[in-house]
Design a protein around this motif. Structure first.
Motif, PDB file in Angstrom:
ATOM      1  N   GLN A 260       9.796   3.030  13.100  1.00 32.22           N
ATOM      2  CA  GLN A 260       9.215   3.353  11.804  1.00 32.22           C
ATOM      3  C   GLN A 260       9.176   2.127  10.891  1.00 32.22           C
ATOM      4  O   GLN A 260      10.078   1.295  10.901  1.00 32.22           O
ATOM      5  CB  GLN A 260      10.022   4.451  11.114  1.00 32.22           C
ATOM      6  CG  GLN A 260       9.849   5.846  11.689  1.00 32.22           C
ATOM      7  CD  GLN A 260      10.712   6.853  10.938  1.00 32.22           C
ATOM      8  OE1 GLN A 260      11.910   6.954  11.184  1.00 32.22           O
ATOM      9  NE2 GLN A 260      10.091   7.578  10.005  1.00 32.22           N
ATOM     10  N   HIS A 261       8.113   2.069  10.092  1.00 33.00           N
ATOM     11  CA  HIS A 261       7.958   1.025   9.071  1.00 33.00           C
ATOM     12  C   HIS A 261       7.724   1.731   7.745  1.00 33.00           C
ATOM     13  O   HIS A 261       6.773   2.496   7.595  1.00 33.00           O
ATOM     14  CB  HIS A 261       6.768   0.118   9.410  1.00 33.00           C
ATOM     15  CG  HIS A 261       6.489  -0.922   8.351  1.00 33.00           C
ATOM     16  ND1 HIS A 261       6.759  -2.260   8.544  1.00 33.00           N
ATOM     17  CD2 HIS A 261       5.973  -0.820   7.105  1.00 33.00           C
ATOM     18  CE1 HIS A 261       6.412  -2.935   7.453  1.00 33.00           C
ATOM     19  NE2 HIS A 261       5.935  -2.073   6.568  1.00 33.00           N
ATOM     20  N   ALA A 262       8.602   1.481   6.763  1.00 30.20           N
ATOM     21  CA  ALA A 262       8.460   2.103   5.447  1.00 30.20           C
ATOM     22  C   ALA A 262       8.594   1.039   4.366  1.00 30.20           C
ATOM     23  O   ALA A 262       9.463   0.159   4.438  1.00 30.20           O
ATOM     24  CB  ALA A 262       9.500   3.202   5.249  1.00 30.20           C
ATOM     25  N   ASP A 263       7.730   1.146   3.365  1.00 24.80           N
ATOM     26  CA  ASP A 263       7.653   0.168   2.278  1.00 24.80           C
ATOM     27  C   ASP A 263       7.832   0.919   0.961  1.00 24.80           C
ATOM     28  O   ASP A 263       7.116   1.877   0.679  1.00 24.80           O
ATOM     29  CB  ASP A 263       6.294  -0.535   2.340  1.00 24.80           C
ATOM     30  CG  ASP A 263       6.111  -1.608   1.265  1.00 24.80           C
ATOM     31  OD1 ASP A 263       6.675  -1.466   0.172  1.00 24.80           O
ATOM     32  OD2 ASP A 263       5.357  -2.560   1.518  1.00 24.80           O
ATOM     33  N   CYS A 264       8.791   0.484   0.160  1.00 21.49           N
ATOM     34  CA  CYS A 264       9.009   1.036  -1.182  1.00 21.49           C
ATOM     35  C   CYS A 264       8.774  -0.086  -2.186  1.00 21.49           C
ATOM     36  O   CYS A 264       9.524  -1.073  -2.197  1.00 21.49           O
ATOM     37  CB  CYS A 264      10.427   1.592  -1.313  1.00 21.49           C
ATOM     38  SG  CYS A 264      10.825   2.246  -2.944  1.00 21.49           S
ATOM     39  N   THR A 265       7.741   0.046  -2.997  1.00 21.38           N
ATOM     40  CA  THR A 265       7.375  -1.003  -3.950  1.00 21.38           C
ATOM     41  C   THR A 265       7.354  -0.428  -5.367  1.00 21.38           C
ATOM     42  O   THR A 265       6.656   0.565  -5.619  1.00 21.38           O
ATOM     43  CB  THR A 265       6.003  -1.602  -3.615  1.00 21.38           C
ATOM     44  OG1 THR A 265       6.082  -2.294  -2.354  1.00 21.38           O
ATOM     45  CG2 THR A 265       5.543  -2.583  -4.681  1.00 21.38           C
ATOM     46  N   PHE A 266       8.114  -1.033  -6.258  1.00 24.89           N
ATOM     47  CA  PHE A 266       8.144  -0.607  -7.659  1.00 24.89           C
ATOM     48  C   PHE A 266       7.776  -1.780  -8.559  1.00 24.89           C
ATOM     49  O   PHE A 266       8.337  -2.874  -8.421  1.00 24.89           O
ATOM     50  CB  PHE A 266       9.535  -0.097  -8.050  1.00 24.89           C
ATOM     51  CG  PHE A 266       9.762   1.351  -7.740  1.00 24.89           C
ATOM     52  CD1 PHE A 266       9.502   2.327  -8.686  1.00 24.89           C
ATOM     53  CD2 PHE A 266      10.230   1.744  -6.494  1.00 24.89           C
ATOM     54  CE1 PHE A 266       9.702   3.674  -8.397  1.00 24.89           C
ATOM     55  CE2 PHE A 266      10.443   3.077  -6.196  1.00 24.89           C
ATOM     56  CZ  PHE A 266      10.182   4.057  -7.149  1.00 24.89           C
TER      57      PHE A 266
ATOM     58  N   VAL B 262      11.087  -2.067   3.835  1.00 24.81           N
ATOM     59  CA  VAL B 262      10.675  -3.076   2.855  1.00 24.81           C
ATOM     60  C   VAL B 262      10.985  -2.542   1.460  1.00 24.81           C
ATOM     61  O   VAL B 262      10.634  -1.401   1.139  1.00 24.81           O
ATOM     62  CB  VAL B 262       9.170  -3.396   2.959  1.00 24.81           C
ATOM     63  CG1 VAL B 262       8.756  -4.386   1.870  1.00 24.81           C
ATOM     64  CG2 VAL B 262       8.820  -3.926   4.344  1.00 24.81           C
ATOM     65  N   PHE B 263      11.649  -3.351   0.656  1.00 25.32           N
ATOM     66  CA  PHE B 263      11.812  -3.015  -0.759  1.00 25.32           C
ATOM     67  C   PHE B 263      11.294  -4.176  -1.594  1.00 25.32           C
ATOM     68  O   PHE B 263      11.750  -5.310  -1.469  1.00 25.32           O
ATOM     69  CB  PHE B 263      13.267  -2.743  -1.125  1.00 25.32           C
ATOM     70  CG  PHE B 263      13.466  -2.570  -2.613  1.00 25.32           C
ATOM     71  CD1 PHE B 263      12.980  -1.456  -3.262  1.00 25.32           C
ATOM     72  CD2 PHE B 263      14.116  -3.549  -3.362  1.00 25.32           C
ATOM     73  CE1 PHE B 263      13.139  -1.299  -4.631  1.00 25.32           C
ATOM     74  CE2 PHE B 263      14.287  -3.405  -4.732  1.00 25.32           C
ATOM     75  CZ  PHE B 263      13.796  -2.272  -5.363  1.00 25.32           C
ATOM     76  N   GLN B 264      10.315  -3.873  -2.453  1.00 25.12           N
ATOM     77  CA  GLN B 264       9.795  -4.847  -3.408  1.00 25.12           C
ATOM     78  C   GLN B 264       9.977  -4.266  -4.808  1.00 25.12           C
ATOM     79  O   GLN B 264       9.428  -3.214  -5.125  1.00 25.12           O
ATOM     80  CB  GLN B 264       8.315  -5.142  -3.153  1.00 25.12           C
ATOM     81  CG  GLN B 264       8.023  -5.733  -1.783  1.00 25.12           C
ATOM     82  CD  GLN B 264       6.569  -6.101  -1.607  1.00 25.12           C
ATOM     83  OE1 GLN B 264       6.209  -7.258  -1.521  1.00 25.12           O
ATOM     84  NE2 GLN B 264       5.706  -5.091  -1.550  1.00 25.12           N
ATOM     85  N   GLY B 265      10.749  -4.941  -5.603  1.00 25.38           N
ATOM     86  CA  GLY B 265      10.961  -4.497  -6.971  1.00 25.38           C
ATOM     87  C   GLY B 265      10.593  -5.605  -7.937  1.00 25.38           C
ATOM     88  O   GLY B 265      11.071  -6.738  -7.812  1.00 25.38           O
ATOM     89  N   LYS B 266       9.734  -5.296  -8.886  1.00 29.63           N
ATOM     90  CA  LYS B 266       9.307  -6.303  -9.854  1.00 29.63           C
ATOM     91  C   LYS B 266       9.500  -5.759 -11.262  1.00 29.63           C
ATOM     92  O   LYS B 266       9.066  -4.642 -11.568  1.00 29.63           O
ATOM     93  CB  LYS B 266       7.844  -6.686  -9.634  1.00 29.63           C
ATOM     94  CG  LYS B 266       7.355  -7.799 -10.558  1.00 29.63           C
ATOM     95  CD  LYS B 266       5.947  -8.246 -10.203  1.00 29.63           C
ATOM     96  CE  LYS B 266       5.502  -9.421 -11.067  1.00 29.63           C
ATOM     97  NZ  LYS B 266       4.140  -9.881 -10.719  1.00 29.63           N
ATOM     98  N   ILE B 267      10.140  -6.526 -12.109  1.00 29.12           N
ATOM     99  CA  ILE B 267      10.306  -6.174 -13.517  1.00 29.12           C
ATOM    100  C   ILE B 267       9.529  -7.186 -14.353  1.00 29.12           C
ATOM    101  O   ILE B 267       9.818  -8.391 -14.311  1.00 29.12           O
ATOM    102  CB  ILE B 267      11.791  -6.173 -13.920  1.00 29.12           C
ATOM    103  CG1 ILE B 267      12.568  -5.108 -13.135  1.00 29.12           C
ATOM    104  CG2 ILE B 267      11.933  -5.928 -15.423  1.00 29.12           C
ATOM    105  CD1 ILE B 267      14.064  -5.108 -13.418  1.00 29.12           C
ATOM    106  N   ASN B 268       8.543  -6.705 -15.086  1.00 30.02           N
ATOM    107  CA  ASN B 268       7.773  -7.535 -16.011  1.00 30.02           C
ATOM    108  C   ASN B 268       8.261  -7.251 -17.432  1.00 30.02           C
ATOM    109  O   ASN B 268       8.278  -6.096 -17.867  1.00 30.02           O
ATOM    110  CB  ASN B 268       6.285  -7.209 -15.941  1.00 30.02           C
ATOM    111  CG  ASN B 268       5.672  -7.538 -14.596  1.00 30.02           C
ATOM    112  OD1 ASN B 268       5.983  -8.558 -14.012  1.00 30.02           O
ATOM    113  ND2 ASN B 268       4.802  -6.680 -14.112  1.00 30.02           N
TER     114      ASN B 268
END
Length: 439
Positions: A297-303, A329-335
């Protein structure tokens, strides 16, 4: 000099898929024009690949390959199977709105209004020529190719309005059921919560036994009014050979609270991307996400969290448990905008690897243009503690059972973020089903 751009095989195939689907897509005039513009925007670049920074760890050209044909409207047999799937859900007392193969199934849904809530089918509003702003329902403030694709193909969904001052105890639940193999569904739901309101929203993704190798393309748009409190729970248990590309676009008003939880155990390929704008002062945001993955399985969580006003607080908490050759995958970005002084934003990612072949990619980002802020991020990756395993096994527990107890403790903090007791039990049940596959 004129340069002719040759379409890829995937692009040419998708042209045919879009042309074949036109007759089934609700709306005319401005709606049709908006769909065409969205499709043209997507067609320029096609499926995102590793050269697109936001998608570098989830290359859809490689992992998805092509977009499946649009699913046909559910017939009586499909509705009967979907009814069984919905009946099997043990999710407490909720008002269910059931989408079967991308179409709102009125006979399986509770569309009753009352207690400050009104519900409409997206397809009906798009087809209503008296609704001047209906084409706007397909527009998005976020520039993303999969959002453009969703706008072009969106077949149905729900439009929910929660009036000012509503305090609703019964959760509103959108249930997505797929019944057919090798097809794609495109759904789009819009939820507007008024000021001083309190409501719980639930999204559930399941499939019948006949559904294999299908695709789910979903978008949810949520507006949270000032001083409101919204709890959002999302549980994805799609078939293990399915693909799910889902997006959430959330705008939160002043002094409001938005608490969102997501659990992914299904799908061979999945990405859940959430774009959240804190648009009013004094807002509190909490996001808790869990990946429980096995096999390949491949799962991507992007916030992507946009602090657009002063004095807001955000917390991102991500947990992944990976077995076999699974990839998370976890991608978290705070602007943080220049105006957003006194921002407090933090994110934390923790992963538990149960196999030497499991893999996780973490990509935290902070983009800060204000100077009076508290922002930070952290990440940990590790295996189960051998000393704790020895302790449990020394007291007679089998190895898998001992591992399960430690895994439950690892994800427990995120699960406890769900305020509603019944919904917390639903998420715990999904986690236990995943753990059961390891025995």
């Amino acid at each position: 000099m004129n340069v002719a751009v040759a379409k890829t095989t995937t692009g040419a195939t998708l042209d045919g898929t879009f042309a074949a689907a036109r007759g089934r897509l609700p709306g005319s005039g401005p709606v049709t024009e908006t769909r065409q513009r969205a499709f043209d925007t997507f067609a320029v670049k096609g499926l995102p690949n590793r050269r697109v920074e936001e998608w570098k760890y989830t290359d859809l050209r490689k992992l998805l390959g092509d977009v499946a044909p649009l699913a046909a409207a559910p017939d009586a047999a499909a509705l009967a199977e979907a009814r069984k799937a919905v009946a099997a859900l043990k999710d407490g007392d909720t008002q269910k709105l059931v989408l079967v193969d991308g179409v709102l199934a009125a006979d399986l849904s509770d569309l009753s209004a009352g207690n400050g809530v009104t519900i409409h089918a997206l397809s009906a509003v798009l087809a209503d020529e008296a609704s001047a702003a209906r084409a706007d329902l397909l527009l998005s403030k976020v520039n993303d190719p999969m959002l453009s694709l969703n706008a072009a193909f969106a077949t149905d969904g729900v439009i929910i309005s929660v009036a000012d001052g509503t305090d609703r105890e019964k959760p509103l639940q959108i249930v997505h059921v797929t019944t057919k193999p090798k097809v794609a569904s495109f759904t789009r739901s819009l939820i507007r919560v008024g000021n001083n309101a309190k409501v719980t929203l639930v999204e559930t993704f399941v499939a019948t036994e006949a559904a294999k190798a299908y695709q789910v393309h979903d978008t949810t748009v949520i507006w949270v009014g000032d001083h409101s409190d919204v709890q959002h729970v999302r549980v994805m248990e799609d078939a293990l050979d399915a693909a799910s590309i889902a997006s959430a676009i959330v705008t939160v008003g002043a002094k409001a609270k938005f608490n969102t939880f997501s659990l992914t155990t299904g799908g061979n390929l999945s990405r859940y991307q959430s774009f959240i704008t804190l648009a009013g002062e004094g807002t509190e945001l909490s996001t808790n996400s869990i990946h429980l993955l096995r096999g390949q399985q491949h799962a991507d969580c992007t916030f992507v969290i946009d602090h657009a006003t002063p004095g807001c607080l955000s917390r991102e908490n991500f947990r992944a448990v990976l077995d076999d050759r699974a990839h998370s995958v976890f991608q978290g970005k705070i602007n943080v905008h220049q105006i957003a002084q006194q921002t407090d934003g933090k994110m934390m990612s923790r992963a538990l690897l149960l196999s030497d072949d499991a893999e996780i990619d973490n990509k935290p980002e902070l983009e800060i243009f204000a100077d009076d802020v508290q922002c930070g991020h952290g990440a940990t990756v590790g295996a189960l503690d051998d000393s704790l395993l020895f302790y449990l096994r020394a007291r007679g527990l089998p190895e898998k059972e001992a591992q399960s107890l430690l895994i439950q403790a690892f994800v427990g903090e995120a699960l406890e973020s769900i305020v509603n007791d019944d919904l917390r039990d639903v998420a715990i049940g999904a986690a236990e089903r995943w753990l059961g596959t390891r025995v």
